[in-house]
Design an enzyme around this catalytic site. Structure first.
Site, PDB file in Angstrom:
ATOM      1  N   LYS A 190       0.888  -1.166   0.000  1.00  0.00           N
ATOM      2  CA  LYS A 190       0.000   0.000   0.000  1.00  0.00           C
ATOM      3  C   LYS A 190       0.925   1.215   0.000  1.00  0.00           C
ATOM      4  CE  LYS A 190      -4.120   2.037   0.955  1.00  0.00           C
ATOM      5  NZ  LYS A 190      -5.373   1.906   0.184  1.00  0.00           N
TER       6      LYS A 190
ATOM      7  N   SER B 258      -3.468   7.439   3.793  1.00  0.00           N
ATOM      8  CA  SER B 258      -3.828   8.461   4.774  1.00  0.00           C
ATOM      9  C   SER B 258      -4.807   7.827   5.763  1.00  0.00           C
ATOM     10  CB  SER B 258      -4.431   9.684   4.088  1.00  0.00           C
ATOM     11  OG  SER B 258      -5.501   9.325   3.244  1.00  0.00           O
TER      12      SER B 258
ATOM     13  N   ASP C 258      -5.255  -0.583   6.733  1.00  0.00           N
ATOM     14  CA  ASP C 258      -5.312  -1.299   5.463  1.00  0.00           C
ATOM     15  C   ASP C 258      -3.980  -1.988   5.165  1.00  0.00           C
ATOM     16  OD1 ASP C 258      -7.874  -0.371   5.179  1.00  0.00           O
ATOM     17  OD2 ASP C 258      -7.409   1.105   3.636  1.00  0.00           O
TER      18      ASP C 258
ATOM     19  N   ALA D 156      -4.982   4.034  -3.773  1.00  0.00           N
ATOM     20  CA  ALA D 156      -5.717   4.770  -2.742  1.00  0.00           C
ATOM     21  C   ALA D 156      -6.905   5.442  -3.407  1.00  0.00           C
ATOM     22  CB  ALA D 156      -4.815   5.811  -2.072  1.00  0.00           C
TER      23      ALA D 156
ATOM     24  N   PRO E  47     -20.987 -10.809  -2.042  1.00  0.00           N
ATOM     25  CA  PRO E  47     -22.210 -10.212  -1.493  1.00  0.00           C
ATOM     26  C   PRO E  47     -21.893  -9.260  -0.349  1.00  0.00           C
ATOM     27  CG  PRO E  47     -21.930 -12.423  -0.638  1.00  0.00           C
ATOM     28  CD  PRO E  47     -20.844 -12.227  -1.663  1.00  0.00           C
TER      29      PRO E  47
END
EC number: 6.3.3.3
Length: 236
Positions: free
Chosen positions: A38, A42, A55, A119, A206
């Site tokens: 990543k 922020s 994340d 991002a 889903p």
């Protein structure tokens, strides 16, 4: 065969990270080594080790090849705002060339399955003159698009797919991630997307109340297998 992909979304809340973590988990379950990055994040929290992003940590948890946090997320900013604004406030210049060099450290590990997560959406600014999509263009990796399925997603998905292809990159496939459980005419929207999108639908996830990687991976097994089957050559 080593594969690497840039993963992006139709917007900020499309569910890129939960899908990315699920893909990594599914790849591991299919006996592939995994690694993810990543580059810019922020909305980071101050921890004992410094600023860290949830994340990025989620991606690290599903990476079988372990690398230092600073390699996985070299640019971490505290405010949960647009990355270029967060960088400006922190006095940091986000340069495409610097992001490219950082990504090479990850790609050179040659995991069987590598993901580099963007991002927000495709055309997120890095500065006054550059976009995150410019970084993706330098990598020349095929792109996986996470479509956050909700009202308006058809327009967002088609425009993003068009932008990816106009930038000269391969759209390897897209994943329908139902972010709105009350989305009107859900099945009709999905049919339209499958008809209109210029790439295969790798999976349909889903709306989930529990988005742990192992749970999400249940819906992504076929997609990972499909990606592996479609890759004729290595990207390294």
């Amino acid at each position: 065969m080593a594969q690497a992909y840039f993963i992006t979304g139709t917007d900020t809340d499309a569910g890129k990270t939960s899908i990315a973590a699920g893909l990594l988990c599914a790849a591991q379950q299919q006996q592939h080594s995994t690694l993810a990055m990543k580059p810019v994040a922020s909305g980071c929290e101050v921890r004992a080790e410094g600023l860290q992003n949830s994340d990025a940590l989620a991606l690290m948890a599903q990476s079988s090849i372990k690398r230092p946090y600073a390699e996985v997320n070299p640019y971490a900013f505290a405010p949960a705002i647009a990355p270029h604004i967060a960088a400006q406030e922190a006095g940091v210049a986000l340069q495409v060339s610097d992001l490219y060099q950082a990504a090479q450290v990850i790609l050179q590990q040659q995991a069987d399955f590598t993901l580099i997560e963007g991002a927000g959406g495709w055309r997120v600014p890095l500065s006054e003159t550059a976009f995150l999509s410019d970084f993706a263009k330098t990598l020349k990796l095929p792109v996986i698009l996470v479509v956050g399925v909700k009202l308006g997603c058809i327009n967002h998905a088609l425009l993003t797919a068009q932008a990816i292809q106009s930038d000269g990159l391969e759209l390897a496939g897209w994943i329908a991630n139902v972010v709105d459980p009350n989305c009107a005419r859900l099945e009709e929207n999905l049919v339209t997307l499958k008809q209109q999108m210029p790439a295969p639908c790798l999976a349909q996830v889903p709306h989930l109340t529990h988005t742990g990687a192992e749970h999400v991976a249940e819906f992504l097994q076929h997609g990972v297998a499909q990606l592996s089957k479609s890759r004729k050559t290595s990207y390294f």
